[in-house]
Design a protein around this motif. Structure first.
Motif, short mmCIF file in Angstrom:
data_model
loop_
_atom_site.label_atom_id
_atom_site.label_comp_id
_atom_site.label_asym_id
_atom_site.label_seq_id
_atom_site.Cartn_x
_atom_site.Cartn_y
_atom_site.Cartn_z
N ARG A 1 -14.58 19.17 36.61
CA ARG A 1 -13.85 20.00 35.67
C ARG A 1 -12.35 20.00 35.99
NH1 ARG A 1 -15.24 25.43 37.16
NH2 ARG A 1 -13.54 25.11 38.59
N ASP A 2 -12.03 19.99 37.26
CA ASP A 2 -10.65 20.16 37.68
C ASP A 2 -9.96 18.83 37.91
OD1 ASP A 2 -11.20 22.88 37.72
OD2 ASP A 2 -11.72 22.87 39.84
N LYS A 3 -8.66 18.85 37.69
CA LYS A 3 -7.86 17.73 38.14
C LYS A 3 -7.59 18.03 39.60
CE LYS A 3 -5.80 16.03 33.98
NZ LYS A 3 -4.64 15.57 33.30
N PRO A 4 -7.47 17.06 40.45
CA PRO A 4 -7.32 15.66 40.10
C PRO A 4 -8.62 14.86 40.08
CG PRO A 4 -6.73 15.93 42.39
CD PRO A 4 -7.09 17.30 41.86
N VAL A 5 -9.74 15.40 40.56
CA VAL A 5 -10.95 14.58 40.68
C VAL A 5 -11.43 14.05 39.34
CG1 VAL A 5 -13.37 14.54 41.40
CG2 VAL A 5 -11.67 15.64 42.84
N GLY A 6 -11.61 14.94 38.36
CA GLY A 6 -12.08 14.50 37.05
C GLY A 6 -11.11 13.52 36.40
N GLY A 7 -9.84 13.86 36.43
CA GLY A 7 -8.82 12.98 35.85
C GLY A 7 -8.71 11.66 36.60
N ASP B 1 -16.90 14.48 27.39
CA ASP B 1 -15.74 15.36 27.49
C ASP B 1 -16.11 16.83 27.26
OD1 ASP B 1 -13.08 15.81 28.06
OD2 ASP B 1 -12.46 15.67 25.96
N ARG B 2 -17.16 17.24 27.94
CA ARG B 2 -17.56 18.64 27.88
C ARG B 2 -17.94 19.09 29.29
NH1 ARG B 2 -23.00 17.48 24.42
NH2 ARG B 2 -24.34 16.97 26.17
N PRO B 3 -17.98 20.38 29.52
CA PRO B 3 -18.30 20.87 30.86
C PRO B 3 -19.67 20.37 31.31
CG PRO B 3 -17.51 22.66 29.49
CD PRO B 3 -17.69 21.47 28.59
N ALA B 4 -19.74 20.01 32.58
CA ALA B 4 -21.00 19.54 33.14
C ALA B 4 -22.01 20.68 33.13
CB ALA B 4 -20.77 19.04 34.56
N GLY B 5 -23.26 20.33 32.80
CA GLY B 5 -24.33 21.33 32.66
C GLY B 5 -24.88 21.78 33.99
N ARG B 6 -24.19 22.71 34.60
CA ARG B 6 -24.54 23.23 35.92
C ARG B 6 -25.97 23.79 35.96
NH1 ARG B 6 -20.44 25.38 39.49
NH2 ARG B 6 -19.07 24.83 37.76
#
Length: 188
Positions: free
Chosen positions: A95-101, A164-169
């Protein structure tokens, strides 16, 4: 006896300056912006230093992966709790940068430069390593670990990176529990 000449590598400050700028460029403009000339322009670090240590976008990406912080947690002995914790951490990272980006930029770069696909695999492997570690600590065989990690993490990666949607936790927690039940490590 010390020999005069260039030092073996850049100073820590220089490395931090260049890689911080490189990450920002990667996240805003993509891997194509990671040229030595562009890094020199953005950072003010001498061209010769940048060319010597980071001559290609591939070299810059590899250096960024080398310094990527992925905190490792020790398994608690409760494999379900450990997997749930890793699901939460991965969801947060995606969800967060920088990992996702960073991962999205690696995917884009790999489509243009096949050599970068190896870096993408390495980075994803680093992201999934804590899942493997938790399952290995629970005594799960390698082949079963591979299948379990794929079942848990693949939908998270697809949702975050392709859809491009939040991962389904919540769904990933359920999947982890189902995988552990199939492995007979916990009751369903």
């Amino acid at each position: 006896m010390t020999r005069p000449g260039r030092p073996a590598g850049p100073t820590d400050d220089t490395t931090t300056t260049v890689l911080t700028a490189a990450l920002e460029l990667l996240l805003t403009e993509g891997a194509a912006a990671l040229t030595p000339q562009r890094l020199h322009t953005v950072t003010g670090v001498s061209r010769s230093t940048v060319y010597r240590h980071w001559p290609t976008p591939y070299a810059v990406l590899a250096a960024l992966i080398d310094v990527a912080p992925l905190p490792s947690q020790e398994p608690t002995g409760d494999v379900a709790a450990d997997l749930h914790r890793e699901v939460d951490l991965l969801c947060n990272r995606l969800r967060d940068k920088p990992v996702g980006g960073f991962l999205q930029a690696l995917i884009a770069a790999a489509s243009l430069d096949p050599a970068t696909a190896e870096l993408r695999r390495r980075y994803v492997g680093d992201l999934l390593a804590p899942f493997h570690h938790a399952l290995r600590a629970a005594g799960v065989a390698r082949r079963d670990r591979e299948d379990a990690v794929a079942a848990i993490a693949s939908p998270l990666l697809v949702e975050a990176l392709l859809l491009d949607r939040p991962a389904g936790r919540t769904r990933a927690h359920r999947t982890a529990d189902e995988v552990l039940a199939k492995l007979e490590l916990v009751r369903a």
